[in-house]
Design a protein around this motif. Structure first.
Motif, PDB file in Angstrom:
ATOM      1  N   LEU A   4       0.868  -1.168   0.000  1.00 14.63           N
ATOM      2  CA  LEU A   4       0.000   0.000   0.000  1.00 14.63           C
ATOM      3  C   LEU A   4       0.909   1.223   0.000  1.00 14.63           C
ATOM      4  O   LEU A   4       1.616   1.488   0.968  1.00 14.63           O
ATOM      5  CB  LEU A   4      -0.894   0.003   1.238  1.00 14.63           C
ATOM      6  N   TRP A  32      -1.023  -1.065  -4.393  1.00 10.65           N
ATOM      7  CA  TRP A  32      -2.237  -0.290  -4.246  1.00 10.65           C
ATOM      8  C   TRP A  32      -1.803   1.141  -3.996  1.00 10.65           C
ATOM      9  O   TRP A  32      -1.299   1.476  -2.919  1.00 10.65           O
ATOM     10  CB  TRP A  32      -3.079  -0.800  -3.089  1.00 10.65           C
ATOM     11  N   ILE A  62      -9.722   3.970   2.135  1.00  9.35           N
ATOM     12  CA  ILE A  62      -9.178   2.893   2.963  1.00  9.35           C
ATOM     13  C   ILE A  62     -10.296   2.025   3.522  1.00  9.35           C
ATOM     14  O   ILE A  62     -10.177   0.786   3.563  1.00  9.35           O
ATOM     15  CB  ILE A  62      -8.316   3.477   4.106  1.00  9.35           C
ATOM     16  N   TRP A  71      -7.047  -7.342   1.590  1.00 11.45           N
ATOM     17  CA  TRP A  71      -6.533  -6.351   2.536  1.00 11.45           C
ATOM     18  C   TRP A  71      -5.629  -6.997   3.586  1.00 11.45           C
ATOM     19  O   TRP A  71      -4.591  -6.458   3.945  1.00 11.45           O
ATOM     20  CB  TRP A  71      -7.693  -5.629   3.219  1.00 11.45           C
ATOM     21  N   ILE A  74      -1.808  -7.549   2.637  1.00  8.24           N
ATOM     22  CA  ILE A  74      -0.868  -6.474   2.343  1.00  8.24           C
ATOM     23  C   ILE A  74       0.391  -6.693   3.184  1.00  8.24           C
ATOM     24  O   ILE A  74       0.317  -6.865   4.397  1.00  8.24           O
ATOM     25  CB  ILE A  74      -1.487  -5.092   2.638  1.00  8.24           C
ATOM     26  N   VAL A  77       3.483  -1.136   3.989  1.00 10.27           N
ATOM     27  CA  VAL A  77       2.950   0.199   3.754  1.00 10.27           C
ATOM     28  C   VAL A  77       4.126   1.129   3.497  1.00 10.27           C
ATOM     29  O   VAL A  77       5.122   1.111   4.238  1.00 10.27           O
ATOM     30  CB  VAL A  77       2.152   0.720   4.964  1.00 10.27           C
ATOM     31  N   VAL A  98      -3.565  -1.462   8.345  1.00  8.35           N
ATOM     32  CA  VAL A  98      -2.843  -2.562   7.701  1.00  8.35           C
ATOM     33  C   VAL A  98      -2.134  -3.414   8.756  1.00  8.35           C
ATOM     34  O   VAL A  98      -2.188  -4.650   8.715  1.00  8.35           O
ATOM     35  CB  VAL A  98      -1.823  -2.025   6.677  1.00  8.35           C
TER      36      VAL A  98
END
Length: 284
Positions: A4, A32, A62, A71, A74, A77, A98
């Motif tokens: 992300l 993403w 989000i 999700w 992931i 980040v 996350v």
């Protein structure tokens, strides 16, 4: 693997997500990409017709993404340019969401605030928020030399000062700190260096300094390449070596072609196998 990536987006050029998403994808990662603002181009060209992302809009994106089963898969980040504290708060909420879904996810914060040439180019209230709130949750931080000085309140003129500043930043939260674009008076002349400090030690890596007037976005590219290699199982030391090599290759290519922007598409093979491997040494 999924990342992300929460950074700025430009229509022309390669900074923010436009510098980081393609290199991550070229490494085989799914990305993403969440824009923290939309600009015509990097502000160094002039007024960029900037539209910041409203925090409520980011929160809504989000929330929608969390309805997807992917999700929870992931793996990392990546936070880059945030612009103002309100956007930064929303980005932090996303990162924590996350981590709540996947505690093993890596949180890399690139505290984009300014550089030695231009000074701060974000709202004055953002750096304290990054320092006092955001970094405490990050696993990795990748400030440039100017940002490291700003975040720690220290002057960095030599290697001991750089090590001490990285230690001070690590004390604020991130276990790994990589200080990029270091320039010091006790060595490394004619070189541009990065210093990695974590609990296992400290390593210094340098590439030839290509001078001024280079394309923007090198820090965004470096953070993406480092994160990609880390997710693929490389050690932090080897991930930094690769990121330095790839970033140097793209900057040198732009210089040779007199290009105002990094040529990511034309030089994409260098994102996989950079032609120049820099020196790296353990300094602690």
């Amino acid at each position: 693997m999924r990342v992300l990536s929460i950074q700025s987006q430009v229509i022309f050029g390669h900074v923010g997500n436009n510098a980081g998403v393609f290199p991550l994808q070229r490494q085989g990662l799914e990305v993403w990409a969440v824009p923290t603002g939309l600009l015509a181009f990097n502000p160094s060209y002039g007024p960029p017709a900037h539209r910041p992302t409203e925090p409520a809009e980011l929160d809504a994106w989000i929330a929608a993404l969390q309805t997807r089963p992917e999700w929870r898969q992931i793996d990392a980040v990546l936070l880059g340019w945030l612009g103002n504290p309100r956007t930064a708060e929303a980005a932090l909420r996303a990162a924590l969401a996350v981590k709540a879904a996947n505690p093993k996810a890596i949180f890399l914060c690139d505290p984009v605030m300014g550089d030695s040439d231009s000074g701060l180019y974000v709202q004055d209230s953002l750096p304290p928020f990054i320092r006092d709130h955001l970094l405490r949750h990050a696993d990795i931080a990748t400030p440039n030399g100017f940002e490291l000085e700003y975040l720690t309140g220290s002057k960095i003129e030599d290697l001991p000062a750089a090590l001490a500043a990285c230690d001070a930043l690590r004390a604020k939260g991130p276990q790994t700190v990589i200080a990029t674009t270091l320039k010091r008076r006790d060595g490394g002349r004619g070189m541009l260096e990065a210093l990695l400090v974590n609990r296992d030690g400290a390593w210094l890596c340098g590439v030839p300094d290509l001078g001024h007037g280079l394309p923007k976005g090198a820090g965004d590219l470096f953070a993406s390449l480092f994160l990609a290699r880390l997710l693929k199982g490389r050690t932090p030391k080897k991930a930094m070596l690769f990121a330095m090599a790839g970033t140097y290759a793209l900057l040198r290519d732009a210089l040779e072609h007199k290009a105002p922007e990094m040529r990511l598409e034309a030089s994409q093979d260098d994102l996989i196998a950079p032609p120049h491997l820099p020196d790296i040494e353990r300094v602690r």
